[in-house]
Design an enzyme around this catalytic site. Structure first.
Site, PDB file in Angstrom:
ATOM      1  N   ASP A  82     -12.702  44.250  25.852  1.00  6.09           N
ATOM      2  CA  ASP A  82     -12.440  42.879  26.271  1.00  6.09           C
ATOM      3  C   ASP A  82     -13.263  42.222  27.009  1.00  6.09           C
ATOM      4  O   ASP A  82     -14.007  42.824  28.077  1.00  6.09           O
ATOM      5  CB  ASP A  82     -10.979  42.992  26.978  1.00  6.09           C
ATOM      6  CG  ASP A  82     -10.275  41.527  27.306  1.00  6.09           C
ATOM      7  OD1 ASP A  82     -10.308  40.716  26.471  1.00  6.09           O
ATOM      8  OD2 ASP A  82      -9.635  41.252  28.166  1.00  6.09           O
ATOM      9  N   HIS A 180      -6.985  33.039  33.157  1.00  8.01           N
ATOM     10  CA  HIS A 180      -6.689  34.369  33.448  1.00  8.01           C
ATOM     11  C   HIS A 180      -5.840  34.315  34.773  1.00  8.01           C
ATOM     12  O   HIS A 180      -6.504  33.754  35.698  1.00  8.01           O
ATOM     13  CB  HIS A 180      -8.134  35.047  33.453  1.00  8.01           C
ATOM     14  CG  HIS A 180      -8.471  35.302  32.267  1.00  8.01           C
ATOM     15  ND1 HIS A 180      -9.655  34.365  31.838  1.00  8.01           N
ATOM     16  CD2 HIS A 180      -8.219  35.767  31.017  1.00  8.01           C
ATOM     17  CE1 HIS A 180     -10.071  34.842  30.561  1.00  8.01           C
ATOM     18  NE2 HIS A 180      -9.215  35.449  30.059  1.00  8.01           N
ATOM     19  N   THR A 234      -2.860  40.706  33.777  1.00  5.99           N
ATOM     20  CA  THR A 234      -2.655  40.667  35.123  1.00  5.99           C
ATOM     21  C   THR A 234      -1.099  41.296  35.208  1.00  5.99           C
ATOM     22  O   THR A 234      -0.853  41.692  36.349  1.00  5.99           O
ATOM     23  CB  THR A 234      -2.713  39.273  35.796  1.00  5.99           C
ATOM     24  OG1 THR A 234      -4.200  38.766  35.332  1.00  5.99           O
ATOM     25  CG2 THR A 234      -2.612  39.247  37.294  1.00  5.99           C
TER      26      THR A 234
HETATM   27  P1  13P Z   1      -3.985  37.613  32.130  1.00 11.01           P
HETATM   28  O1  13P Z   1      -4.628  38.371  33.059  1.00 11.01           O
HETATM   29  O2  13P Z   1      -3.865  36.198  32.568  1.00 11.01           O
HETATM   30  O3  13P Z   1      -2.704  37.967  31.432  1.00 11.01           O
HETATM   31  O4  13P Z   1      -4.925  37.635  30.818  1.00 11.01           O
HETATM   32  C1  13P Z   1      -5.580  38.628  30.187  1.00 11.01           C
HETATM   33  C2  13P Z   1      -6.558  38.335  29.203  1.00 11.01           C
HETATM   34  O5  13P Z   1      -6.672  37.092  28.782  1.00 11.01           O
HETATM   35  C3  13P Z   1      -7.622  39.340  29.106  1.00 11.01           C
HETATM   36  O6  13P Z   1      -8.658  38.877  27.989  1.00 11.01           O
END
Ligand code: 13P
Length: 285
Positions: A82, A180, A234
């Protein structure tokens, strides 16, 4: 069972009109929870390691753990890197057995983004590894910018067409109103923009980052309009791992870490199952 590519799982999602859940993992229990949730729902699943998580665990450990977990649960799983910004990190992940990588050069100029993304596609495709890239910029809630400034970073549909053609990617992350992390106020997704990008690129799987805190109905609508991969991080990190571990360590009289591990696994599996139901990928393994 095996580690499969992002392209493989998103192909079917595109044909049948659902999204596949992509979940960050930070610990082994977190990863096992993803597999448990996916198995319970007979769903495809994308396990995402961030560069930060990998620095702690090491890429060989991450690959070995994912292969083992997929085998133990008898499921296919995508192992996705990621938000990598560094070509050499991506190269190492490809060499070590990741089946999908994201190159995120979204904060660079259009041409720099194209150049590095095309270079990653050239390398990854030699090994059959899928590539996701981002155009427009999905920031974090910590970037203290105004709504107008954020909207200026949204993906321009016509640029998306050029970008896909110029790079040869397998999935496109778009900036359409999510960020995010937790939201200070409810997110406002730009649905017409999602519809337009999908209309111009009907075959390209679109990726929604920043899934934590997005209402279920917004997910459903975004999927109906063309989103095929939805990232959630998150919520797992904080609610699935941290809060549950803290409470368990505070209250577990036996001082047995296995009891804590089981609670984390179950909490992560529960979050994953709920998201899978909303995304429409249950029964699609
Ligand atoms: P969140 O942490 O806001 O859920 O986003 C995760 C994300 O997009 C990882 O690439």
């Amino acid at each position: 069972m095996a580690l499969v590519t992002l392209k493989h799982v998103l192909n079917r999602a595109c044909k049948e009109g659902y999204a596949v859940g992509a979940f960050n993992f930070f610990t082994l229990e977190n990863l096992i929870g993803l597999a448990k949730g996916a198995k319970a729902k007979n769903s495809p699943v994308i396990a995402m390691a961030s560069v930060g998580a990998m620095k702690i665990m090491g890429e060989k450990t991450v690959v070995g753990a994912c292969q083992g977990v997929a085998d133990d649960f008898g499921i296919d799983m995508v192992l996705h890197l990621d938000h990598a910004t560094d070509y050499d990190v991506i190269r190492r992940c490809v060499d070590n057995g990741f089946t999908s990588v994201m190159i995120d050069a979204s904060s660079k100029s259009y041409q720099e983004n194209v150049d590095i993304t095309a270079r990653v596609v050239e390398y990854a495709s030699r090994y059959g590894v899928s590539v996701e890239a981002e155009l427009g910029h999905v920031g974090g809630k910590e970037d203290d910018i105004s709504v107008d400034e954020r909207e200026a970073l949204f993906t321009v549909p016509e640029d998306a067409v050029r970008f896909v053609r110029d790079t040869g990617i397998d999935a496109l992350a778009v900036a359409v109103g999510t960020v995010h992390g937790f939201y200070k106020s409810e997110p406002k997704l730009d649905f017409p923009r999602i519809a337009k990008i999908h209309e111009l690129l009907p075959e390209m799987p679109l990726v929604l980052h920043g899934g934590t805190g997005v209402p279920d109905d917004d997910f459903r609508k975004a999927i109906q309009l063309g989103m095929r991969k939805i990232n959630v991080g998150t919520e797992l990190k904080v609610h699935g791992v941290f809060d549950v571990s803290r409470e368990a360590y505070d209250t577990e009289p036996s001082h047995d870490p296995r009891k804590v591990a089981s609670k984390v696994i179950d909490a992560c599996a529960k979050i994953v199952e709920e998201k899978i139901d909303v995304m429409g990928c249950a029964g699609k393994a």
